[in-house]
Design an enzyme around this catalytic site. Structure first.
Site, PDB file in Angstrom:
ATOM      1  N   CYS A  16       0.837  -1.221   0.000  1.00  0.00           N
ATOM      2  CA  CYS A  16       0.000   0.000   0.000  1.00  0.00           C
ATOM      3  C   CYS A  16       0.862   1.259   0.000  1.00  0.00           C
ATOM      4  CB  CYS A  16      -0.879   0.099   1.251  1.00  0.00           C
ATOM      5  SG  CYS A  16      -1.978  -1.246   1.613  1.00  0.00           S
ATOM      6  N   PRO A  51       9.910   2.064   6.341  1.00  0.00           N
ATOM      7  CA  PRO A  51      11.204   1.463   6.020  1.00  0.00           C
ATOM      8  C   PRO A  51      11.380   0.090   6.661  1.00  0.00           C
ATOM      9  CG  PRO A  51      11.457   3.146   7.694  1.00  0.00           C
ATOM     10  CD  PRO A  51      10.000   3.113   7.347  1.00  0.00           C
ATOM     11  N   VAL A  52      12.328  -0.673   6.124  1.00  0.00           N
ATOM     12  CA  VAL A  52      12.610  -1.988   6.697  1.00  0.00           C
ATOM     13  C   VAL A  52      13.820  -1.932   7.639  1.00  0.00           C
ATOM     14  CG1 VAL A  52      11.582  -3.294   4.799  1.00  0.00           C
ATOM     15  CG2 VAL A  52      13.978  -2.639   4.668  1.00  0.00           C
TER      16      VAL A  52
END
Length: 422
Positions: free
Chosen positions: A117, A123-124
């Site tokens: 989405c 962020p990862v």
């Protein structure tokens, strides 16, 4: 071909019974966590959703045997590929959950940087930082996150920089096979995390404290097989309760649990609804009752869930009085409001707050789904509007709602799915 919903509105209340599906946000991490198991697992109450299909396909690409007949069966004994490729990951951010289990069990894993989405910055980094603290080496190259470790991961005391459901799951899963004990402070408390921990414990993990802000994981050498039934979807539950509330109807949700959504239920009662709960069911009755606007501030669990914000925005628009909604979790999460305004809804947005209320009536219009939960509010709006509403880009809805049109039709809505070539 783009699929759309055609909704013919009516002033007839939405009433009846609806069976709630298993939670996508528990089923996904559980399926990814099955990578850790050295024996077959069986997962039941898994919703029928595109993201689930994508995850099953991803597990197959890794070499697991995956089948579905009622339950989903995963046999990861022959996993021999350790990369989640871009063509699968691009549609689904949850793919990052493959990384922790792969590096924990096999010493290496790589995942293409994810899609999903369009809600603000997600962020990862928190996932990566957590795995590094467990001893993994992480490199980012060619659009992939690559993790590796010599030998086993090592338990650590990790304090999360900010509360993150996704990163809590990554670290908890990876730590199950680490050497020594991991203490995870400032962890997220969502029911889906508890459910993932319950699943892992059935396979032989030693996790305690899930559902609190400190989770302790004693590492074990291997995980075996087992069976697990996925927890009910609290957001789907809340969505159907709101549908009954805004239409003046009465609905009973089955196969769900009140303790999963206490904050939302409290707000529904404050809005004037009669809410009753029992073992595995929740009912809401709005017959001949006046809907009152409520103040909402989204917060991490057990606070009011951001995934119910769009539905309550609609509720406030149709209520008496003025309700202020403050979104503290995601930026850019009022994209449903301009669409609802096209239908005649009254609302003002100021930064991360939306002030709504006292909309006389909604009129059918062409609207566009922008993200998963916002889209559901547009469909419900169509049910109570005058005339015809066309909801475009419903692939967003299909990512998180299992047969929403069938369930709404059973409550008396006039909704059909159709496709037209663009």
């Amino acid at each position: 071909m783009m699929e759309k919903f055609r909704v013919i509105g009516s002033d007839k209340p939405l009433s009846g019974e609806v069976t709630i599906s298993g939670a996508k946000n528990a089923a996904l991490p559980i399926l990814f966590a099955s990578i850790l198991a050295e024996e077959p697992v069986e997962v039941s109450n898994v919703p029928h959703l595109r993201d689930i299909d994508t995850t099953m396909e991803l597990l197959k690409r890794l070499g697991a045997k995956v089948s579905r007949n009622g339950s989903v069966h995963v046999d990861g004994r022959e996993i021999n590929e350790f990369c989640a490729p871009y063509d699968l990951v691009k549609t689904m951010r949850a793919s990052i959950w493959a990384l922790g289990p792969l590096v924990a069990r096999f010493g290496e894993g790589q995942v293409s940087l994810p899609g999903g989405c369009a809600i603000g910055a997600r962020p990862v980094d928190l996932h990566i930082h957590g795995l590094e603290q467990l001893g993994a080496t992480i490199v980012l190259e060619d659009g992939y996150v690559k993790a590796s470790v010599d030998g086993r991961l090592k338990g650590a005391h990790i304090v999360m920089d900010k509360v993150s459901v996704g990163a809590t799951i990554t670290i908890m899963c990876a730590a199950t096979l680490a050497e020594g004990t991991t203490v995870l402070d400032n962890s997220a408390r969502e029911p889906e995390i508890v459910d993932t921990a319950d699943f892992l414990n059935k396979l032989g993990a030693k996790i305690s404290g899930a559902g609190t802000d400190t989770i302790t994981i004693e590492g074990v050498e291997r995980l075996g097989g087992g069976q697990h039934s996925v927890v009910a979807d609290r957001i789907e539950t809340g969505t159907f309760l709101v549908a009954a509330a805004v239409s003046g109807g009465k609905v009973v949700c089955r196969n769900t649990n009140a303790h999963l959504l206490e904050a939302a239920l409290a707000k529904l009662e404050e809005a004037g609804a009669k809410v009753e709960t029992g073992e595995g069911w929740i009912s809401l009755d709005m017959t001949d009752r006046e809907l009152k606007a409520v103040k909402i501030v989204t917060a991490p669990h057990p606070g009011f869930p951001t995934d119910m914000q769009a539905q309550f925005t609609l509720l406030n628009m149709m209520a008496k009085g003025s309700g202020v909604i403050t979104e503290t979790i995601f930026e850019n999460r009022f994209m449903h409001i301009p669409e609802l305004q096209r239908m005649g809804a009254k609302a003002e947005i100021e930064g991360n707050t939306a002030i709504c209320g006292e909309t006389e009536k909604l009129s059918g219009a062409q609207v566009m789904a922008t993200d998963l939960r916002a889209s559901a509010s547009l469909v419900i709006a169509g049910c109570i509007a005058q005339g015809e509403t066309i909801v475009d880009r419903i692939y967003h809805i299909d990512r998180g709602y299992d047969k929403i049109e069938d369930k709404l039709s059973a409550l008396g809505a006039n909704i059909t799915r159709f496709s037209e070539s663009n």
